[in-house]
Scaffold this active site. Structure first.
Site, PDB file in Angstrom:
ATOM      1  CB  THR A 116      68.315  34.884  31.526  1.00 36.83           C
ATOM      2  OG1 THR A 116      67.588  34.262  32.580  1.00 36.83           O
ATOM      3  CG2 THR A 116      67.357  35.333  30.435  1.00 36.83           C
ATOM      4  NE  ARG A 145      59.789  27.627  32.481  1.00 45.53           N
ATOM      5  CZ  ARG A 145      59.002  26.842  31.800  1.00 45.53           C
ATOM      6  NH1 ARG A 145      58.590  25.707  32.324  1.00 45.53           N
ATOM      7  NH2 ARG A 145      58.592  27.170  30.596  1.00 45.53           N
ATOM      8  CE  LYS A 197      64.505  33.294  32.767  1.00 52.94           C
ATOM      9  NZ  LYS A 197      63.982  32.889  34.045  1.00 52.94           N
ATOM     10  NE  ARG A 204      55.344  37.792  37.558  1.00 50.82           N
ATOM     11  CZ  ARG A 204      54.148  37.668  38.128  1.00 50.82           C
ATOM     12  NH1 ARG A 204      53.103  37.345  37.402  1.00 50.82           N
ATOM     13  NH2 ARG A 204      54.012  37.864  39.429  1.00 50.82           N
ATOM     14  CG  HIS A 235      36.025  37.986  31.031  1.00 48.35           C
ATOM     15  ND1 HIS A 235      36.709  36.973  30.403  1.00 48.35           N
ATOM     16  CD2 HIS A 235      35.123  38.453  30.136  1.00 48.35           C
ATOM     17  CE1 HIS A 235      36.243  36.822  29.175  1.00 48.35           C
ATOM     18  NE2 HIS A 235      35.260  37.714  28.986  1.00 48.35           N
ATOM     19  NE  ARG A 237      37.344  33.839  26.649  1.00 47.81           N
ATOM     20  CZ  ARG A 237      36.104  33.463  26.970  1.00 47.81           C
ATOM     21  NH1 ARG A 237      35.898  32.308  27.577  1.00 47.81           N
ATOM     22  NH2 ARG A 237      35.067  34.222  26.677  1.00 47.81           N
ATOM     23  N   GLY A 248      60.976  45.451  39.692  1.00 47.15           N
ATOM     24  CA  GLY A 248      62.370  45.207  40.072  1.00 47.15           C
ATOM     25  C   GLY A 248      62.756  43.757  39.896  1.00 47.15           C
ATOM     26  CB  CYS A 251      64.514  38.013  35.847  1.00 48.55           C
ATOM     27  SG  CYS A 251      65.648  36.990  36.750  1.00 48.55           S
ATOM     28  CE  LYS A 309      59.596  37.770  44.475  1.00 47.14           C
ATOM     29  NZ  LYS A 309      59.027  36.895  43.460  1.00 47.14           N
ATOM     30  NE  ARG A 316      69.734  39.941  42.664  1.00 44.22           N
ATOM     31  CZ  ARG A 316      69.781  38.703  42.202  1.00 44.22           C
ATOM     32  NH1 ARG A 316      70.710  38.360  41.348  1.00 44.22           N
ATOM     33  NH2 ARG A 316      68.897  37.814  42.588  1.00 44.22           N
TER      34      ARG A 316
HETATM   35  N1  SAJ Z   1      55.102  42.982  40.084  1.00 49.27           N
HETATM   36  C1  SAJ Z   1      54.096  43.930  39.920  1.00 49.27           C
HETATM   37  N2  SAJ Z   1      52.841  43.512  39.641  1.00 49.27           N
HETATM   38  C2  SAJ Z   1      52.517  42.180  39.534  1.00 49.27           C
HETATM   39  C3  SAJ Z   1      53.544  41.228  39.705  1.00 49.27           C
HETATM   40  C4  SAJ Z   1      54.818  41.646  39.977  1.00 49.27           C
HETATM   41  O1  SAJ Z   1      54.348  45.137  40.001  1.00 49.27           O
HETATM   42  O2  SAJ Z   1      51.350  41.881  39.282  1.00 49.27           O
HETATM   43  C5  SAJ Z   1      56.485  43.420  40.346  1.00 49.27           C
HETATM   44  C6  SAJ Z   1      57.087  42.880  41.640  1.00 49.27           C
HETATM   45  O3  SAJ Z   1      56.737  43.694  42.732  1.00 49.27           O
HETATM   46  C7  SAJ Z   1      58.564  42.907  41.327  1.00 49.27           C
HETATM   47  C8  SAJ Z   1      58.613  42.589  39.843  1.00 49.27           C
HETATM   48  O4  SAJ Z   1      57.313  42.846  39.352  1.00 49.27           O
HETATM   49  O5  SAJ Z   1      59.111  44.194  41.542  1.00 49.27           O
HETATM   50  C9  SAJ Z   1      59.046  41.201  39.492  1.00 49.27           C
HETATM   51  O6  SAJ Z   1      58.506  40.253  40.409  1.00 49.27           O
HETATM   52  P1  SAJ Z   1      57.927  38.845  39.968  1.00 49.27           P
HETATM   53  O7  SAJ Z   1      57.378  38.204  41.168  1.00 49.27           O
HETATM   54  O8  SAJ Z   1      57.021  39.020  38.811  1.00 49.27           O
HETATM   55  O9  SAJ Z   1      59.176  38.076  39.368  1.00 49.27           O
HETATM   56  P2  SAJ Z   1      60.677  37.698  39.857  1.00 49.27           P
HETATM   57  O10 SAJ Z   1      61.628  38.676  39.244  1.00 49.27           O
HETATM   58  O11 SAJ Z   1      60.774  37.489  41.317  1.00 49.27           O
HETATM   59  O12 SAJ Z   1      60.861  36.267  39.135  1.00 49.27           O
HETATM   60  C10 SAJ Z   1      60.635  36.169  37.747  1.00 49.27           C
HETATM   61  C11 SAJ Z   1      59.742  34.944  37.490  1.00 49.27           C
HETATM   62  N3  SAJ Z   1      59.296  34.927  36.102  1.00 49.27           N
HETATM   63  C12 SAJ Z   1      57.983  34.855  35.788  1.00 49.27           C
HETATM   64  O13 SAJ Z   1      57.103  34.816  36.632  1.00 49.27           O
HETATM   65  C13 SAJ Z   1      57.657  34.783  34.343  1.00 49.27           C
HETATM   66  C14 SAJ Z   1      60.530  33.677  37.817  1.00 49.27           C
HETATM   67  O14 SAJ Z   1      59.790  32.510  37.482  1.00 49.27           O
HETATM   68  C15 SAJ Z   1      61.859  33.654  37.056  1.00 49.27           C
HETATM   69  O15 SAJ Z   1      62.618  32.504  37.367  1.00 49.27           O
HETATM   70  C16 SAJ Z   1      62.630  34.888  37.462  1.00 49.27           C
HETATM   71  O16 SAJ Z   1      61.887  36.049  37.087  1.00 49.27           O
HETATM   72  C17 SAJ Z   1      63.977  34.866  36.745  1.00 49.27           C
HETATM   73  O17 SAJ Z   1      64.982  34.677  37.441  1.00 49.27           O
HETATM   74  O18 SAJ Z   1      64.006  34.963  35.507  1.00 49.27           O
END
Ligand code: SAJ
Length: 410
Positions: A116, A145, A197, A204, A235, A237, A248, A251, A309, A316
């Protein structure tokens, strides 16, 4: 096609193996000697579903090899980390990789950046470095991704975006990815691909910040945020994310800063980052209030889970780090357990020891293992604070608090 993959981490290694499985001759290059040694023994250096089997298959096919010297190749695929430094993308490792490519680059070679990177990095910084060699090269950006825990599945099935500095670069890169990607491969220019990206991960982060803000508001209003979000999501939408102990991973908490670093317009993005970064402190504030409420003179907090997670060994940028720091600052002793993480900056303890010695439990990561833990057998535990809302459904006898809902369970 002979391909050199530079960086054999969570993205580079599975990508290299998938390319090798598709029949390409793949050399994997990394600066981490330990990793190379493990790979030479046919062992995956980190846990990822399906990776040991995939590695085994390509070792048997003899299409994947590790190398300590970058060789001449048709394609160089760079998948090295791009950390955040002072809220800007730190491209140090990408530049080092490009530097090694420059030494062996030949006319007609394709260079692909999977890491990225900040918008315009390809045209403004990476292309000029390669142009200085005087060779005729093709340059493309194909941002990864895949989500840890389902990396291989997502690498094969997700749609991909390929940005080329020229249409020919995009077309050649798309053709290469189509040898293992079953999703659609879309072509565009490099800057659009870079922005896509960073937009994806920013989307998110901002949405998680909104869920965390709803959580803080719900505490003031006196409602259960989890119930409110579940109902609001009925809902057609609306798709509100989940609150938690913080954000965490390598990314989501990093990439949004790349927009903040290049544009004064990124105000919402910056605020969202700040909201998510403040959650660990709020969690420990609540925990401290509860410890005071129960008059626990000598609290020992059992911290359950440090990976960023569930069900991964990846810690990390985990919010657990700031949670432990906050506990340390307040001089609250703690014992830490994680079923997957083996190396962490703080000592890890077996679960039994944590459950025996702690009098307060703080669940940080929603590992499936904690769904089976016999908490009720440990009468020394005064209360459990669940930041992920996974324990309520178990109907435990132990006193349970859930993030955002600090009312004692009946
Ligand atoms: N988290 C929340 N609430 C949520 C969802 C996630 O608190 O509703 C937290 C998780 O516990 C975690 C963090 O967010 O600490 C990130 O977790 P994640 O599952 O959202 O994402 P990553 O970091 O494992 O992977 C993301 C993904 N990007 C998206 O979903 C847009 C993945 O597709 C990417 O490839 C990755 O980043 C990356 O390497 O960029």
């Amino acid at each position: 096609m002979h391909i050199s993959v530079i960086g054999l981490g969570y993205i580079g290694l599975p990508t290299a193996c998938l390319l090798a499985q598709a029949g390409h001759e793949v050399d994997g290059y990394d600066i981490d000697e330990n990793k190379l040694r493990l790979l030479e023994q046919g062992k995956a250096p980190f846990a990822e579903k399906g990776l040991p089997e995939l590695l085994d298959a390509v070792v048997k096919m003899k299409t994947f090899h590790v190398t300590r010297t970058l060789k001449k190749s048709d394609v160089f695929l760079i998948a090295v980390p791009t950390p955040d430094k002072d809220h800007k993308a730190d491209l140090r490792f990408v530049f080092q990789a490009v530097q090694s490519v420059r030494a062996v680059l030949e006319d007609g070679n394709l260079v692909i950046i999977e890491s990225t990177i900040a918008p315009r990095a390809c045209v403004d910084e990476i292309a000029p470095l390669l142009q200085a060699t005087g060779k005729k090269f093709l340059l493309a950006h194909c941002p990864e991704r895949a989500i840890p825990g389902s990396t291989i599945e997502e690498m094969v099935h997700n749609d991909r975006i390929v940005g080329g500095t020229t249409p020919q670069a995009a077309q050649k890169t798309a053709a290469l990815y189509k040898t293992f990607v079953q999703g659609h491969v879309y072509s565009t220019d490099t800057t659009t691909a870079e922005c896509c990206k960073v937009m994806e991960n920013t989307f998110r982060d901002v949405n998680i910040a909104l869920a965390n803000e709803f959580c803080a508001i719900s505490e003031e209003v006196g409602i259960d945020v989890w119930e409110a979000i579940a109902l609001a999501n009925k809902h057609p939408r609306v798709k509100i994310h989940q609150p938690g102990p913080g954000v965490g991973g390598h990314c989501i908490p990093v990439d949004p800063w790349f927009f903040v670093g290049i544009s004064k317009q990124a105000k919402l993005i910056k605020t969202a980052r700040t909201i998510n970064d403040n959650v660990p402190k709020r969690v420990v504030d609540h925990l401290e209030t509860l410890i005071a409420k129960y008059n626990i003179a000598k609290p020992v907090v059992g911290v359950l889970g440090v990976s960023y997670k569930k069900n991964v060994d990846d810690a990390r940028e985990t919010p657990a780090t700031e949670i432990l720091h906050q506990l340390e600052e307040r001089k609250i002793p703690f014992l830490v357990h994680d079923p997957f993480v083996t190396r962490f900056h703080t000592q890890l303890h077996p679960l039994d020891e944590v459950l025996d010695k702690a009098n307060v439990l703080l669940l940080v990561t929603d590992h499936d293992a904690y769904l089976q833990t016999p908490f009720d057998e440990h009468k020394n535990i005064v209360f459990i604070y669940d930041t992920r809302n996974i324990l309520r459904a178990r109907g435990l006898k132990a006193t349970l608090y859930t993030l955002g809902d600090h009312k004692e369970q009946a």
